[in-house]
Design a protein around this motif. Structure first.
Motif, PDB file in Angstrom:
ATOM      1  N   UNK A 103       2.775   3.379   4.945  1.00  0.00           N
ATOM      2  CA  UNK A 103       2.059   4.598   4.120  1.00  0.00           C
ATOM      3  C   UNK A 103       3.207   5.043   3.321  1.00  0.00           C
TER       4      UNK A 103
ATOM      5  N   UNK B 270       9.375  13.066   5.075  1.00  0.00           N
ATOM      6  CA  UNK B 270      10.103  14.268   5.676  1.00  0.00           C
ATOM      7  C   UNK B 270      10.655  13.975   7.202  1.00  0.00           C
ATOM      8  N   UNK B 271       9.817  12.939   8.097  1.00  0.00           N
ATOM      9  CA  UNK B 271      10.250  12.632   9.093  1.00  0.00           C
ATOM     10  C   UNK B 271      11.599  11.951   8.980  1.00  0.00           C
ATOM     11  N   UNK B 272      11.732  10.909   8.266  1.00  0.00           N
ATOM     12  CA  UNK B 272      12.606  10.039   8.106  1.00  0.00           C
ATOM     13  C   UNK B 272      14.027  10.779   7.671  1.00  0.00           C
TER      14      UNK B 272
ATOM     15  N   UNK C 291      14.352  13.999   8.205  1.00  0.00           N
ATOM     16  CA  UNK C 291      14.967  14.763   9.375  1.00  0.00           C
ATOM     17  C   UNK C 291      15.732  13.773  10.283  1.00  0.00           C
TER      18      UNK C 291
ATOM     19  N   UNK D 131       8.246  14.739  -4.337  1.00  0.00           N
ATOM     20  CA  UNK D 131       7.538  15.345  -3.229  1.00  0.00           C
ATOM     21  C   UNK D 131       7.607  14.638  -2.043  1.00  0.00           C
TER      22      UNK D 131
ATOM     23  N   UNK E 218       6.238  12.745   1.507  1.00  0.00           N
ATOM     24  CA  UNK E 218       5.227  12.885   2.457  1.00  0.00           C
ATOM     25  C   UNK E 218       5.604  13.140   3.686  1.00  0.00           C
ATOM     26  N   UNK E 219       4.644  13.456   4.728  1.00  0.00           N
ATOM     27  CA  UNK E 219       5.020  13.738   6.125  1.00  0.00           C
ATOM     28  C   UNK E 219       5.789  12.582   6.612  1.00  0.00           C
ATOM     29  N   UNK E 220       5.494  11.564   6.316  1.00  0.00           N
ATOM     30  CA  UNK E 220       6.401  10.443   6.930  1.00  0.00           C
ATOM     31  C   UNK E 220       7.649  10.253   6.266  1.00  0.00           C
TER      32      UNK E 220
END
Lengths: 305, 305
Positions: free
Chosen positions: B46, B63-65, B67, B57, B59-61
């Motif tokens: 993804x 942002x998780x990384x 974090x 910007x 993506x959710x993935x």
DNA sequence: AACGATGTTGAGTTTGTCTCATGTTGAAGG
DNA sequence: CCTTCAACATGAGACAAACTCAACATCGTT
């Protein structure tokens, strides 16, 4: 400089008793580990473990790196798991926050139903009035925020859930109780009770009073809906509230719900999510479920769709 | 799979506004980052960020990384810093624990003096009776343990600090006060006061009473030295204690200190450290300082070297 | 329409990491 | 003392990964 591979090797070496053993576990040759450590120890400027003992003994530097490995490897695994869940689509995380005091009522059935359909999705609901939820959503700390004012934000999309009518609760014998609808001027001599949030997040101010430049005689706040209803019923004030949140009290004749303005004051609740999450199957399903259950729970209360 | 390099790149990308910028910061070409992300996103299945916006910007993935990066990169830096300090030798960590109730007295001056000489060394002293210090030392959670019984443990060496005489405190008018020295049998009718630790860590048991197979009439414990002295002075018991810890009281005539056995009962305090730390210059200096200051603080109290 | 800034792609080069084969070392045993 | 064995080290070569370079695509701006 330092690589994850090194941490994994050190970790394996602690579990095993020797380089040979550790190499087996990592599906590498003993030679590979020997080279790896030689280079790493060169870079670190000191040995990391004593080879001549069985089991091997780590030096202070080695122990420090092991400590690092213990701290970071689990974090890494957790992140990789989350990512592959995200990719898979049937599992994932759905951490929500609601900006709206009276949303539990219809959100709870949604969550219950959703949990059954997607047991693999990690659900969490923070009734976080304590922090700004939209930045947290953009940052990735949250995955969905229920809000009624969709403020433009890069990467965030708003999915409308349902539209409701904001009404004014007044005491049964209140002078306004007999009016067909309320106009802003009616509130001039009144005490208005609101939730303890900023004014510009309250529709009754932004879309009813402020356009007419009216300020009520007094404004007081309360955290709890029941408390507010009690105050209203005893004639100590009036309060704006979604129709469906009011229904429980007005249908029993505890207070009266009056329309705000001739045509009524309608507002829409949105689910704010990160744009790319629209593709996640569980997210699509959650939104559909939310619309459905909000419709059925609020059914008798004439939610406007 | 996931590498530190990736986390660093993501982190840089968030600080920068574009791939070009991020590449600059990392001293790489923009092309390198493009390749890197292409491959990573392929592996993750993804996209990680949206390129067409400025700033980019995530993506959710992604942002998780990010974090994950926020959680792990600081840990990594801290570990690398610790290691290079260890290699440098003038800085480092010295977390200590003492097994001995009365050791603060001479350890505090040591620490004060050492802190001046090695300001870069991170000092910490846990009077940890709550956990087993020697395993913690072997594990790397501690760097030095002051103990009086050097138990054989791989990778741990014991550096003798000083030898002291264990003596018996008795009340001034006690029947044993006039004896030249105490024999085990003398304690048969007595109440013995000890610190609340296991018997086999108390010399008066392991090296005086148990060899003679003598058990005192009663044993009671107390946490505080002053408390013990009070009990002894009022004739409610006797207690074994290092000479130097007793000196404060016996020199003022509060209690009397009697020799245990004809030749006295001597014990040695050791600094337990990981073997490889013997080479660290600050460790060598600490041990020397400890010996020196223990000598001078305990001087008038006739410490045996 | 031209330009500049940004990102992508493919080819080629460099760097790094592994395996294989062989050498070294230290402990155990005859 | 010498042999043997297991563990580790080392060097050469194979291979893969990661980078640079150059050319191209895309998009918003002037």
């Amino acid at each position: 400089m330092l690589e994850i591979r090194h941490l994994k090797t050190l970790h394996a070496l602690r579990e095993a008793d020797s380089l040979v053993d550790a190499a087996d576990r990592l599906h590498l040759t003993q030679s590979a580990l020997s080279h790896q450590f030689k280079e790493l120890e060169e870079r670190m400027g000191m040995p990391l473990f004593v080879r001549k003992t069985k089991p091997v003994r780590f030096t202070s530097a080695g122990l420090r790196l092991l400590q690092l490995a213990d701290a970071t490897l689990p974090l890494l695994r957790a992140a990789e798991r989350d990512i592959s869940r995200l990719a898979g689509g049937t599992a994932g995380r759905l951490h929500m926050a609601i900006e709206c005091h009276s949303c539990f009522q219809w959100l709870m059935p949604t969550i219950d139903q959703f949990r059954d359909a997607w047991p693999e999705v990690e659900l969490d609901l923070a009734s976080g009035f304590s922090f700004a939820p939209l930045p947290a959503l953009a940052r990735g700390d949250l995955d969905l925020v229920v809000t009624s004012d969709p403020l433009e934000l890069a990467g965030i999309t708003y999915v409308p859930l349902f539209t409701y009518e904001a009404m004014l609760a007044v005491a049964n014998q209140h002078r306004l109780a007999s009016k067909p609808y309320i106009v802003p001027e009616d509130l001039l001599p009144e005490t208005l009770i609101t939730y303890p949030v900023e004014r510009d997040r309250l529709d009754i101010f932004t879309r009813f009073l402020e356009p007419a430049d009216i300020e009520p005689a007094q404004v007081r706040t309360s955290e709890l809906t029941v408390m507010m209803m009690q105050l209203v019923a005893s004639g100590r004030g009036v309060c704006g509230m979604p129709h469906w949140a009011l229904h429980e009290y007005s249908s029993r004749g505890y207070v009266k719900a009056k329309r705000l303005g001739e045509k009524g004051l309608f507002a829409t609740l949105y689910a704010a999510i990160r744009a790319d999450m629209l593709d996640a199957p569980y997210m699509r399903d959650f939104l559909l479920t939310a619309k459905d259950t909000s419709f059925s729970t609020l059914d008798g209360v004439s939610a406007v769709r």
